[in-house]
Design a protein around this motif. Structure first.
Motif, mmCIF file in Angstrom:
data_model
loop_
_atom_site.group_PDB
_atom_site.id
_atom_site.type_symbol
_atom_site.label_atom_id
_atom_site.label_comp_id
_atom_site.label_asym_id
_atom_site.label_seq_id
_atom_site.Cartn_x
_atom_site.Cartn_y
_atom_site.Cartn_z
ATOM 1 N N HIS A 30 0.967 -1.608 0.326
ATOM 2 C CA HIS A 30 -0.489 0.358 -0.556
ATOM 3 C C HIS A 30 0.488 1.542 -0.007
ATOM 4 C CE1 HIS A 30 -2.934 -3.006 0.922
ATOM 5 N NE2 HIS A 30 -4.004 -1.602 0.245
ATOM 6 N N LEU A 31 2.702 1.347 0.720
ATOM 7 C CA LEU A 31 2.403 2.319 0.794
ATOM 8 C C LEU A 31 3.237 2.743 -0.727
ATOM 9 C CD1 LEU A 31 4.491 1.462 3.971
ATOM 10 C CD2 LEU A 31 3.001 3.608 3.506
ATOM 11 N N ARG A 44 2.446 4.341 -8.684
ATOM 12 C CA ARG A 44 2.729 3.617 -9.522
ATOM 13 C C ARG A 44 1.899 2.182 -9.067
ATOM 14 N NH1 ARG A 44 8.941 2.772 -10.086
ATOM 15 N NH2 ARG A 44 8.295 0.760 -10.737
ATOM 16 N N SER A 45 1.228 0.391 -10.418
ATOM 17 C CA SER A 45 0.162 0.031 -10.161
ATOM 18 C C SER A 45 0.877 -0.757 -9.799
ATOM 19 C CB SER A 45 -0.956 0.007 -10.315
ATOM 20 O OG SER A 45 -0.437 -0.483 -12.480
ATOM 21 N N ASP A 46 1.921 -1.496 -10.463
ATOM 22 C CA ASP A 46 3.055 -2.318 -10.530
ATOM 23 C C ASP A 46 3.362 -3.110 -9.144
ATOM 24 O OD1 ASP A 46 4.476 -0.061 -10.468
ATOM 25 O OD2 ASP A 46 6.431 -1.463 -11.702
ATOM 26 N N GLY A 47 3.879 -4.273 -8.951
ATOM 27 C CA GLY A 47 4.349 -4.137 -7.630
ATOM 28 C C GLY A 47 5.896 -3.776 -7.153
ATOM 29 N N PRO A 48 6.453 -3.753 -6.037
ATOM 30 C CA PRO A 48 7.678 -3.094 -5.211
ATOM 31 C C PRO A 48 8.181 -4.553 -5.871
ATOM 32 C CG PRO A 48 6.233 -3.704 -3.446
ATOM 33 C CD PRO A 48 5.154 -3.840 -4.484
ATOM 34 N N PRO A 63 1.714 11.393 -4.357
ATOM 35 C CA PRO A 63 2.732 10.659 -5.155
ATOM 36 C C PRO A 63 3.447 10.940 -5.941
ATOM 37 C CG PRO A 63 0.584 10.455 -6.121
ATOM 38 C CD PRO A 63 0.339 11.023 -5.048
ATOM 39 N N LEU A 64 4.341 10.263 -6.074
ATOM 40 C CA LEU A 64 5.932 10.677 -6.733
ATOM 41 C C LEU A 64 5.368 10.692 -8.266
ATOM 42 C CD1 LEU A 64 8.592 8.766 -5.841
ATOM 43 C CD2 LEU A 64 8.651 10.832 -4.745
#
Length: 722
Positions: A372-373, A380-384, A502-503
């Motif tokens: 979530h962070l 961004r919606s992609d996974g970290p 958001p960045l």
């Protein structure tokens, strides 16, 4: 102020009368009898109201099960009769000796309560109207809670009214309380839910947190600091922009959107107070202390169904006390073990009977918060990447430890650190933070474990801070100066670093760590220099600087938001994307007609299944029909059913799933989209539907096959005859 937001004088008068005569006064009489001691009238009122709530709910459950909901009044009537008839109890009408309270303390607590009322009006009342169609623009969970109140007004055991036959595996005691209040006062559930019910709960919670803080800290200025910290505590947010995960703090933030959390909080606080008295009493098992144990049992049972989230936290805290006391005294502490047994019994009963093991979408997921962070920080919606998961989890943990770092002031006083009150509350805080990090839910519901500990970790943190300051003999002016430097850092670092979330596209994700690195670069050298040069005083001043950043972190974030001109972002987010043109005209009038002309056991069918923002969307968090009609619906919105939560795939929200009973949904919708004698008759014969609540904008010519009983705007009510 309530009059300005649509509450009539008659509703306000009826609610206040029942609150005073039906709940608070009988509760006060029982408190005076079972929990003797010197306390102020306001403290007695808060304890009496909490006990009134705790007894009212089981009384209403019994009355509703018997088919006589107004029999809930047997609680106040029976209490008054008992205290009038029994000679030994008559003296409790006068009460015992009062504890003196400085005028400034009374005014301070009153001002905190006034703040909560103003805050409620500014952030919630304004965004959640009582009139149609603006009512439909209220918080997305409003119809869900309203539907449960309607269900508890008319049925027991309760089921999910938006999907007929589905068991209600949820914290529903607060809805039973509101249902009882609605029966007794005649006040509409929507007025109770969106205007009245949470205000006395918040007021009582503030007073009770003050009582606990004063019991532990033995200083009113310190206790007031703890109360304020409970309101404004959060993980420090050093970014610009709206940051919900970090600034989701304070006991008031979820007060209206999560009534179960608020109700659970006002019932849990007396349990903690009683537990502290029991654990720190050398004669806790004496015959004269049995009243405390009885009250503790009552409150634990009430918390069990109000918000069982509190119970595992309390069990962890009591277990920690039992372990510490066993090591210190070389024998098992009987009071702690008995209290632990009571808590675990209530927890197991809640899981096995009330919730039947339902998980409500909660799983073991240590990466939930970091995911979530990542979305919130980067957009961004992609996974970290794995490094970001570890880094963001550590950042979240470090920020909360930073906020609570005042506890470190107790390291030099091990006897104070091992006080049962401190151990139990620290254990609760540790468990809450652990649950927030290790568990996962698509809507971050695991953070309610952490939120439940705010008042108690505020007390412990202030206790450590005050202990350090007292032991250092630093002057008040010096301590205030150090705190002022901390406040300055809380604003200057975000503004100087200028990291807005958001960045923007193209900016490196590592930039989110910059303000925290800057904070460490400022505080670490300053703290080292202070400690080296001034010893204990330097340690106390360092903790004061840190506390000034962390304890009021939510207030800092709100002020920064105002500076940026985005103060309304969070309030607007509550209302969701629904707009008035998408709301069917006349739905409230039609629902009220149906409520007044049908039997509570009648089953209704509707063609509304998704939120009105977009009829073609997948968001099934729709339960306005069951909410406004107070009737069970064949299938309306299924998002929050236990069966739906259990079907979710990883990363999937409960609102975007298909209904599991395809045949039922197909039969339901056929009666509206392609009405015919067969499709209408099938609802009657196969499912027992008696009424059709139709959004005519998305329905066929139903009047040919069912009797039109009421029509208003875009909405019509049809009756099916067998």
């Amino acid at each position: 102020m309530l009059r300005l937001y649509g509450v009539s004088a008659s509703d306000l008068s009826a609610f206040a009368t029942y609150l005073a005569v039906g709940l608070t006064l009988p509760g006060m009489l029982l408190i005076r009898c079972l929990y003797r001691g010197r306390r102020t009238l306001v403290e007695e009122i808060a304890l009496g109201l909490a006990l009134g709530y705790a007894i009212e709910v089981p009384a209403y459950i019994a009355a509703r099960a018997a088919g006589l909901p107004l029999l809930v009044l047997a609680f106040p009537v029976g209490t008054y009769t008992l205290f009038l008839v029994v000679p030994r109890l008559r003296g409790h009408w006068k009460g015992g000796p009062r504890r003196a309270s400085p005028l400034w303390w009374s005014w301070s607590i009153a001002l905190v309560i006034v703040y909560l009322v103003v805050w409620s009006a500014a952030t919630f009342f304004r965004a959640n109207a009582l009139t149609w169609p603006a009512l439909a623009l209220s918080h997305v969970d409003t119809p869900f809670h309203l539907s449960l109140i309607g269900e508890l007004k008319h049925h027991l055991p309760p089921t999910v009214p938006a999907v007929a036959g589905e068991p209600l595996l949820y914290h529903w005691f607060v809805h039973a309380e509101l249902a009882a209040t609605s029966w007794v006062t005649g006040v509409e559930p929507v007025v109770l839910l969106l205007r009245l019910a949470m205000l006395p709960m918040l007021a009582a919670l503030v007073v009770l947190v003050g009582v606990i803080a004063l019991r532990v800290l033995e200083s009113r200025p310190a206790a007031l600091t703890a109360v304020l910290a409970a309101l404004f505590m959060a993980a420090p947010s050093l970014h610009l922009g709206s940051n919900g995960v970090f600034t989701w703090g304070g006991i008031q933030d979820a007060a209206w959107i999560s009534p179960s959390q608020t109700f659970g909080g006002v019932l849990f606080a007396p349990a903690v107070l009683l537990l502290i008295d029991i654990l720190e009493d050398t004669d806790a098992l004496g015959a004269r202390r049995l009243g405390r144990w009885l009250l503790l049992a009552v409150f634990l049972v009430a918390v069990m169904g109000a918000k069982a989230t509190y119970l595992p936290l309390l069990a962890t805290g009591i277990a920690a006390v039992a372990g510490v006391e066993a090591m210190r005294r070389r024998r098992p502490p009987r009071p702690a073990l008995i209290a632990l047994g009571m808590t675990v019994t209530c927890l197991l009963f809640a899981q096995a009977v009330l919730f039947r093991g339902a998980r409500q979408g909660l799983d073991f997921s240590p990466s939930s918060v970091s995911l979530h962070l990542w979305k919130e920080f980067t957009g961004r919606s992609d996974g970290p990447p794995p490094a970001a998961v570890i880094g963001l989890s550590f950042l979240f943990l470090a920020c909360w430890l930073f906020t609570w770092s005042g506890v470190l002031g107790l390291l030099g006083r091990p006897r104070l650190l091992m006080r049962p009150a401190i151990v139990v509350m620290t254990g609760m805080g540790t468990a809450g933070l652990g649950a927030a990090l290790l568990l996962g839910n698509i809507h971050l519901n695991q953070l309610y474990f952490l939120r439940a500990t705010y008042p108690y970790m505020a007390v412990v943190t202030v206790y450590g801070l005050v202990t350090a300051v007292r032991g250092s003999r630093a002057s008040p002016l010096t301590v205030a100066g150090a705190a002022g430097l901390g406040v300055a850092a809380a604003y200057l670092i975000p503004l100087c670093c200028g990291v807005e979330i958001p960045l923007a596209p193209g900016r490196p994700p590592a930039l989110v760590y910059l303000p925290y690195i800057a904070l460490a670069a400022v505080l670490l050298p300053a703290g080292i220099v202070l400690i080296v040069r001034r010893g204990r005083a330097g340690w106390a001043l360092t903790l004061s600087m840190v506390a000034a950043i962390g304890l009021p972190a939510e207030a800092h974030a709100r002020i920064l938001a105002i500076v940026q001109g985005i103060a309304g972002a969070r309030t607007e987010a509550l209302a969701g994307p629904v707009t008035e043109p998408s709301v069917p005209r006349g739905a409230l009038a039609a629902a009220r007609w149906l409520r007044g002309h049908s039997n509570p056991d009648d089953l209704v069918a509707t063609n509304d299944h998704v939120r009105w923002a977009d009829p073609n969307s997948c968001d099934s968090r729709h339960s306005w029909v069951s909410a406004l009609t107070e009737r069970r619906v064949l299938v309306e919105g299924w998002a929050y059913t236990a069966k739906n939560w259990d079907r979710l795939r990883p990363g999937q929200g409960p609102e975007c799933t298909r209904f599991w009973d395809i045949a039922r949904l197909r039969s339901n919708d056929a009666a509206f989209l392609t009405p015919s004698p067969e499709s209408i008759r099938r609802l009657w014969t196969d499912y027992g539907v008696r009424w059709l609540f139709s959004d005519e904008r998305h329905a066929g010519q139903m009047a040919r096959y069912a009797t039109v009983r009421f029509r208003s705007g875009d909405t019509a009510v049809y009756q099916i005859h067998g």
